[in-house]
Design a protein around this motif. Structure first.
Motif, PDB file in Angstrom:
ATOM      1  N   PRO A 276       0.812  -1.213   0.000  1.00 45.82           N
ATOM      2  CA  PRO A 276       0.000   0.000   0.000  1.00 45.82           C
ATOM      3  C   PRO A 276       0.850   1.269   0.000  1.00 45.82           C
ATOM      4  CG  PRO A 276      -0.717  -1.514   1.719  1.00 45.82           C
ATOM      5  CD  PRO A 276       0.570  -2.027   1.175  1.00 45.82           C
TER       6      PRO A 276
ATOM      7  N   TRP B 239     -13.052   3.557   0.679  1.00 42.83           N
ATOM      8  CA  TRP B 239     -11.647   3.155   0.670  1.00 42.83           C
ATOM      9  C   TRP B 239     -10.734   4.137   1.392  1.00 42.83           C
ATOM     10  CZ3 TRP B 239     -10.355  -1.543  -0.983  1.00 42.83           C
ATOM     11  CH2 TRP B 239     -11.263  -2.214  -1.806  1.00 42.83           C
ATOM     12  N   LEU B 240     -11.139   5.412   1.460  1.00 44.91           N
ATOM     13  CA  LEU B 240     -10.272   6.456   1.987  1.00 44.91           C
ATOM     14  C   LEU B 240     -10.966   7.233   3.096  1.00 44.91           C
ATOM     15  CD1 LEU B 240      -9.160   7.787  -1.523  1.00 44.91           C
ATOM     16  CD2 LEU B 240      -7.892   6.195  -0.070  1.00 44.91           C
TER      17      LEU B 240
ATOM     18  N   GLY C 210      -5.628   8.066   2.096  1.00 44.57           N
ATOM     19  CA  GLY C 210      -5.573   6.687   2.548  1.00 44.57           C
ATOM     20  C   GLY C 210      -4.353   5.964   2.019  1.00 44.57           C
ATOM     21  N   SER C 211      -4.189   4.766   2.500  1.00 44.27           N
ATOM     22  CA  SER C 211      -3.094   3.908   2.082  1.00 44.27           C
ATOM     23  C   SER C 211      -3.708   2.663   1.447  1.00 44.27           C
ATOM     24  CB  SER C 211      -2.238   3.553   3.304  1.00 44.27           C
ATOM     25  OG  SER C 211      -1.105   2.842   2.912  1.00 44.27           O
ATOM     26  N   ILE C 212      -3.672   2.611   0.116  1.00 39.73           N
ATOM     27  CA  ILE C 212      -4.285   1.516  -0.623  1.00 39.73           C
ATOM     28  C   ILE C 212      -3.302   0.995  -1.668  1.00 39.73           C
ATOM     29  CG2 ILE C 212      -6.673   2.241  -0.263  1.00 39.73           C
ATOM     30  CD1 ILE C 212      -6.621   3.658  -2.923  1.00 39.73           C
ATOM     31  N   SER C 213      -3.579  -0.168  -2.190  1.00 36.80           N
ATOM     32  CA  SER C 213      -2.698  -0.751  -3.204  1.00 36.80           C
ATOM     33  C   SER C 213      -2.850  -0.003  -4.530  1.00 36.80           C
ATOM     34  CB  SER C 213      -3.030  -2.224  -3.406  1.00 36.80           C
ATOM     35  OG  SER C 213      -4.275  -2.366  -4.051  1.00 36.80           O
TER      36      SER C 213
ATOM     37  N   VAL D 157      -6.060  -1.058  -6.461  1.00 40.05           N
ATOM     38  CA  VAL D 157      -7.287  -0.426  -5.956  1.00 40.05           C
ATOM     39  C   VAL D 157      -7.297   1.050  -6.329  1.00 40.05           C
ATOM     40  CG1 VAL D 157      -8.557   0.207  -3.872  1.00 40.05           C
ATOM     41  CG2 VAL D 157      -7.592  -2.085  -4.095  1.00 40.05           C
ATOM     42  N   ARG D 158      -6.150   1.720  -6.172  1.00 37.08           N
ATOM     43  CA  ARG D 158      -6.042   3.146  -6.511  1.00 37.08           C
ATOM     44  C   ARG D 158      -6.411   3.377  -7.973  1.00 37.08           C
ATOM     45  NH1 ARG D 158      -0.418   4.129  -6.836  1.00 37.08           N
ATOM     46  NH2 ARG D 158      -0.725   3.508  -8.980  1.00 37.08           N
TER      47      ARG D 158
END
Length: 109
Positions: A2, A23-24, A34-37, A40-41
């Motif tokens: 992430p 997600w955020l 947020g901290s996402i992959s 997903v981003r």
């Protein structure tokens, strides 16, 4: 792994805000963090940019370049991201070009 993602929105439909808030985190109106992959981003940004309508959105996330981040935009606003030899800089568009001030005059070209 992430990575930190920041998305800012202006005048987007409510369902876009709902998708982002799944997600955020929204610490301020229209600002999502947020901290996402990366997968997903990219999927989330694809949905946001397709549904932005009359509004606008900006996404900033880290990448492997000289600036260490990339800026993506959707929608029409005065600020435009311009690429100058691999650096992303912001340029301002003139919202009232000189040839639109007096409609009766002939265009200079």
């Amino acid at each position: 792994m992430p990575n930190l993602v920041v998305i800012s929105t202006t005048a987007v439909p409510d369902y876009v805000r709902g998708s982002l808030s799944r997600w955020l985190t929204e610490p301020a109106p229209g600002l999502y963090v947020g901290s996402i992959s990366a997968r997903v981003r990219d999927a989330l940004w694809e949905q946001v940019s397709a549904a932005v309508g009359e509004g606008a959105a900006v996404c900033v996330h880290p990448t492997d370049n000289e600036q260490r981040y990339v800026i993506k935009t959707a929608g029409e606003r005065r600020r435009q991201v311009m690429d100058f030899d691999g650096l992303q800089l912001i340029a301002f568009r003139d919202l009232n070009p000189p040839w639109q001030e007096n409609q009766n005059e002939q265009l200079p070209f």
